[in-house]
Design a protein around this motif. Structure first.
Motif, PDB file in Angstrom:
ATOM      1  N   GLU A   5      23.076  25.863   8.310  1.00 34.70           N
ATOM      2  CA  GLU A   5      22.662  27.230   8.026  1.00 34.70           C
ATOM      3  C   GLU A   5      21.262  27.451   8.564  1.00 34.70           C
ATOM      4  N   ARG A   6      21.010  28.650   9.052  1.00 36.63           N
ATOM      5  CA  ARG A   6      19.666  29.005   9.498  1.00 36.63           C
ATOM      6  C   ARG A   6      19.034  29.843   8.393  1.00 36.63           C
ATOM      7  N   VAL A   7      17.921  29.352   7.843  1.00 38.08           N
ATOM      8  CA  VAL A   7      17.204  30.077   6.792  1.00 38.08           C
ATOM      9  C   VAL A   7      15.753  30.228   7.231  1.00 38.08           C
ATOM     10  N   LEU A  25      13.939  37.521   4.255  1.00 39.17           N
ATOM     11  CA  LEU A  25      14.692  36.279   4.177  1.00 39.17           C
ATOM     12  C   LEU A  25      15.911  36.423   5.078  1.00 39.17           C
ATOM     13  N   GLU A  26      16.019  35.526   6.057  1.00 37.61           N
ATOM     14  CA  GLU A  26      17.163  35.538   6.968  1.00 37.61           C
ATOM     15  C   GLU A  26      18.001  34.297   6.713  1.00 37.61           C
ATOM     16  N   VAL A  27      19.261  34.517   6.333  1.00 42.00           N
ATOM     17  CA  VAL A  27      20.211  33.428   6.126  1.00 42.00           C
ATOM     18  C   VAL A  27      21.337  33.660   7.130  1.00 42.00           C
ATOM     19  N   ASP A  28      21.384  32.796   8.145  1.00 46.77           N
ATOM     20  CA  ASP A  28      22.287  33.015   9.274  1.00 46.77           C
ATOM     21  C   ASP A  28      22.066  34.436   9.812  1.00 46.77           C
ATOM     22  N   THR A  30      22.402  37.275   8.064  1.00 43.98           N
ATOM     23  CA  THR A  30      22.107  38.235   7.003  1.00 43.98           C
ATOM     24  C   THR A  30      20.604  38.366   6.810  1.00 43.98           C
TER      25      THR A  30
END
Length: 109
Positions: A5-7, A25-28, A30
């Motif tokens: 996952e990219r956080v 906050l970027e999660v993948d 989103t």
């Protein structure tokens, strides 16, 4: 593998000094805006960094109902815009506190 996952957490407001708070906050794929604060000066220049970020977020999460966490939300949504499907999440107590904080700040101007 393709499972990692990219956080990424990026300060938008309030990272380097006292003041209103907002983080991206970027999660993948989103993009989540954590808080959308302002202060009692209500200086538009103070929240200008939100102009580029707010229209790109998928959801907004408000953590606390004071000006530093929710104060810019109504103005920023009206002035900078949000995606049609962007949802604001906050608890009922946070909403009630936030409405009171915004109302009090407005009345005391």
């Amino acid at each position: 593998g393709g499972m990692e996952e990219r956080v990424v957490l990026t300060p938008v407001l309030g990272a380097h000094r006292e003041g209103p708070l907002s983080y991206l906050l970027e999660v993948d794929q989103t993009r989540i805006l954590l808080d959308c604060g302002w202060n009692e000066a209500f200086d538009p220049a103070e929240i200008e960094p939100l102009r580029k970020v707010l229209p790109t977020v998928d959801l907004i999460l408000i953590s606390f109902g004071d000006l530093e966490h929710i104060g810019a939300l109504p103005y920023a949504i009206r002035e900078f815009g949000i995606k049609d499907n962007c949802t604001v999440y906050l608890t009922t107590p946070t909403k009630e506190l936030g409405l009171r904080a915004l109302y009090d700040a407005y009345l005391s101007r």
